[in-house]
Design an enzyme around this catalytic site. Structure first.
Site, PDB file in Angstrom:
ATOM      1  N   THR A  14      31.617  38.776 -16.313  1.00 26.79           N
ATOM      2  CA  THR A  14      30.614  37.708 -16.255  1.00 26.79           C
ATOM      3  C   THR A  14      30.377  37.113 -17.640  1.00 26.79           C
ATOM      4  OG1 THR A  14      29.562  38.993 -14.519  1.00 26.79           O
ATOM      5  CG2 THR A  14      28.271  37.176 -15.439  1.00 26.79           C
ATOM      6  N   LYS A 106      23.602  47.296 -24.246  1.00 30.97           N
ATOM      7  CA  LYS A 106      22.329  47.971 -24.567  1.00 30.97           C
ATOM      8  C   LYS A 106      22.393  49.466 -24.296  1.00 30.97           C
ATOM      9  CE  LYS A 106      21.738  45.806 -20.358  1.00 30.97           C
ATOM     10  NZ  LYS A 106      21.686  44.460 -19.862  1.00 30.97           N
ATOM     11  N   VAL A 133      19.438  42.725 -25.985  1.00 30.78           N
ATOM     12  CA  VAL A 133      18.023  42.710 -25.584  1.00 30.78           C
ATOM     13  C   VAL A 133      17.612  41.290 -25.237  1.00 30.78           C
ATOM     14  CG1 VAL A 133      15.648  43.224 -26.275  1.00 30.78           C
ATOM     15  CG2 VAL A 133      17.514  44.621 -27.173  1.00 30.78           C
ATOM     16  N   ILE A 137      17.319  35.171 -25.519  1.00 33.61           N
ATOM     17  CA  ILE A 137      16.190  35.047 -26.475  1.00 33.61           C
ATOM     18  C   ILE A 137      16.621  35.667 -27.809  1.00 33.61           C
ATOM     19  CG2 ILE A 137      13.771  35.607 -26.929  1.00 33.61           C
ATOM     20  CD1 ILE A 137      13.415  36.122 -23.909  1.00 33.61           C
ATOM     21  N   GLY A 188      21.507  37.205  -5.931  1.00 37.97           N
ATOM     22  CA  GLY A 188      22.358  37.616  -7.058  1.00 37.97           C
ATOM     23  C   GLY A 188      21.560  38.049  -8.281  1.00 37.97           C
ATOM     24  N   GLU A 191      21.565  43.974  -8.596  1.00 42.07           N
ATOM     25  CA  GLU A 191      22.859  44.579  -8.268  1.00 42.07           C
ATOM     26  C   GLU A 191      22.768  45.285  -6.911  1.00 42.07           C
ATOM     27  OE1 GLU A 191      25.423  45.364 -10.778  1.00 42.07           O
ATOM     28  OE2 GLU A 191      24.424  44.300 -12.409  1.00 42.07           O
ATOM     29  N   ASP A 202      16.723  50.276 -17.617  1.00 42.84           N
ATOM     30  CA  ASP A 202      17.282  49.185 -18.414  1.00 42.84           C
ATOM     31  C   ASP A 202      16.253  48.736 -19.463  1.00 42.84           C
ATOM     32  OD1 ASP A 202      19.254  46.798 -18.700  1.00 42.84           O
ATOM     33  OD2 ASP A 202      17.315  45.838 -18.333  1.00 42.84           O
ATOM     34  N   LYS A 206      16.437  48.831 -23.799  1.00 39.19           N
ATOM     35  CA  LYS A 206      16.120  47.713 -24.705  1.00 39.19           C
ATOM     36  C   LYS A 206      14.960  48.083 -25.633  1.00 39.19           C
ATOM     37  CE  LYS A 206      17.828  44.522 -21.221  1.00 39.19           C
ATOM     38  NZ  LYS A 206      17.451  43.788 -20.011  1.00 39.19           N
TER      39      LYS A 206
END
Ligand SMILES: NC(=O)c1ccc[n+]([C@@H]2O[C@H](COP(=O)([O-])OP(=O)(O)OC[C@H]3O[C@@H](n4cnc5c(N)ncnc54)[C@H](OP(=O)(O)O)[C@@H]3O)[C@@H](O)[C@H]2O)c1
Length: 431
Positions: A14, A106, A133, A137, A188, A191, A202, A206
């Site tokens: 991706t 990460k 992270v 941004i 989408g 997952e 997750d 980060k």
């Protein structure tokens, strides 16, 4: 001064395909903007048959990562395969062979960062990781460069778009967790196996990276308190709303002198706060530091193009250093931290939202209040709604500040009261 930089890309999925497409199609634009020629030389992926939407010559593709790592013409290797192995070995070999590295990984940095950053330091090579992270941004750059003079006191982030999407949709649609997750998967945004996102892991990866950058403190993942959003009910979301709050999955790092607390959990935030209005898949990070004061960063925390934007920015930054002949990598691990210890979750002091399901009979509220009082927890407000089912009434409370250890002890005794018919819910509250 050199102005041609050769790039090797490992991972053509991706994000990798977004990066490759930009480097190929916008090579001229980057040249105009930076005065440097960023040349994508080799792309490696296990699977060379899938369509990637990139017009790339076959001679640039390989299944063999060592062709990238061992190519002496490649200056920067971009690792975009994800996971710990073999990403770690690839990154370590690249640094060893004198290549600079860009990664969005990460999980790798949160678990193996210390060894990797040390290797980069020893090899005098750069490792950049803006995309690891909050996707697009530029928070890493903001902390490392924009606020290099600051001492940070707190970071509060909505760092996982999937969880934020689910909570936002539960709030706006009135749906329950399962339905909101299913919708996120259909769109989408989640997952097939959403565990890392909805369990808060997750976000904790980060947070570990941000804590290292902002507080100079290497935090082991196992030392971050993590609670996910699976147990958040629509009842609590709607009730919080009535009380003037929204529920967000927050990653929090707060400094108290030489102590740092690091935690990830669903949190009630006053609805008038800017962070509260961050909905859908968006991410935001609220920072407080001594010189700059309060700052809020907002944007797309994932996705092909925003993440590719961050990766390209890293490539250009490293390119400039190479062009200037600067081989003075600024290490992430300075060893200069004022943080001496991590605060145990038991010692965290915060406010709470509590929801008890009790049989509707006199004295129950007094019993709950008594147990809370015995554990030094004072109640700020109580709401008791109409009976919802078979004599069970929801009792909702907001507490004043209390110690986590006291709250847990009180909760365990309250849950044993004969009048309590379901496991009680507590959600921490930030003001
Ligand atoms: N997706 C996002 O929005 C996002 C946002 C921020 C950061 N990131 C990070 O970016 C990185 C890449 O994510 P992604 O979403 O692009 O993942 P992805 O779509 O799964 O792409 C990874 C690609 O690398 C290939 N690959 C895996 N192991 C390999 C190996 N040993 N050698 C060569 N190729 C290999 C995979 O092939 P197979 O599919 O055949 O395994 C796949 O094509 C991850 O670290 C992720 O955490 C992603």
């Amino acid at each position: 001064m050199r102005n041609k930089i050769n790039i090797g890309l490992i991972g053509f999925g991706t994000i990798g395909s977004g990066v490759a497409k930009f480097l190929i199609e916008e090579r001229g634009l980057l040249l105009k903007r930076t005065g440097m020629d960023f040349n994508l030389l080799l792309v490696c992926d296990k699977d060379l048959s899938s369509k990637r939407g990139v017009n790339i010559s076959k001679s640039m593709l390989t299944k063999d990562a060592s062709r990238v790592i061992n190519n002496p013409d490649i200056d920067i290797v971009v690792e975009l395969i994800g996971g710990i192995h073999p990403a770690k070995e690839i990154v370590m070999k690249d640094l060893f062979r004198g290549k600079h590295v860009v990664t969005a990984n990460k999980l790798l940095l949160a678990s193996e960062g210390l060894e990797i950053f040390q290797k980069a330091k020893d090899s005098n090579r750069e490792i950049y990781f803006e995309a690891s992270v909050a996707g697009g941004i530029p928070i890493i750059k903001a902390i490392r460069e924009g606020m290099v003079a600051d001492r940070f006191s707190s970071i509060m982030g909505i760092l996982n778009g999937t969880s934020n999407y689910i909570l936002s949709s539960m709030s706006s649609e009135g749906s329950d967790f399962k339905a909101a997750l299913k919708e996120a998967q259909l769109k989408g945004y989640a997952e097939k196996d959403p565990s890392l996102d909805i369990k808060g892991l997750d976000s904790s990866h980060k947070l570990a990276i941000l804590s290292l950058l902002a507080f100079g403190k290497r935090v082991d993942l196992k030392d971050i308190y993590v609670d996910g959003i699976e147990d958040i009910s629509n009842f609590d979301i709607q009730y919080a709303k009535e009380l003037g709050y929204v529920i967000k999955l927050l990653a929090i790092a707060k400094r108290y002198g030489s102590e740092l607390e690091v935690r990830v959990h669903p949190t009630l935030l006053p609805s008038e706060y800017l962070l509260s209005s961050v909905s859908g898949v968006y991410n935001a990070i609220f920072i407080e530091a001594d010189l700059v004061g309060k700052q809020l960063f907002y944007g797309q925390g994932a996705g092909k193009l925003p993440t590719a934007s961050a990766v390209i920015s890293d490539i250009v930054d490293i390119g400039h250093k190479i062009a200037c002949g600067k081989n003075s990598a600024k290490s992430v691990i300075s060893g200069n931290t004022e943080i001496k210890k991590l605060r145990k979750m038991d010692d965290v002091v915060t406010r709470y939202y509590a929801h008890f399901s009790a049989i509707d009979k006199p004295g129950v509220l007094a019993n709950i209040a008594d147990l809370l009082g015995r554990h030094h927890i004072s109640i700020a407000s109580v709401v008791q709604k109409e009976r919802s089912s078979a004599h069970i009434v929801p009792i909702v409370m907001l507490t004043h500040e209390a110690r986590e250890k006291d709250m847990q002890a009180a909760l365990s005794q309250i849950n044993k009261l004969p009048a309590i018919k379901k496991k009680s819910v507590i959600i921490r509250l930030e003001k």
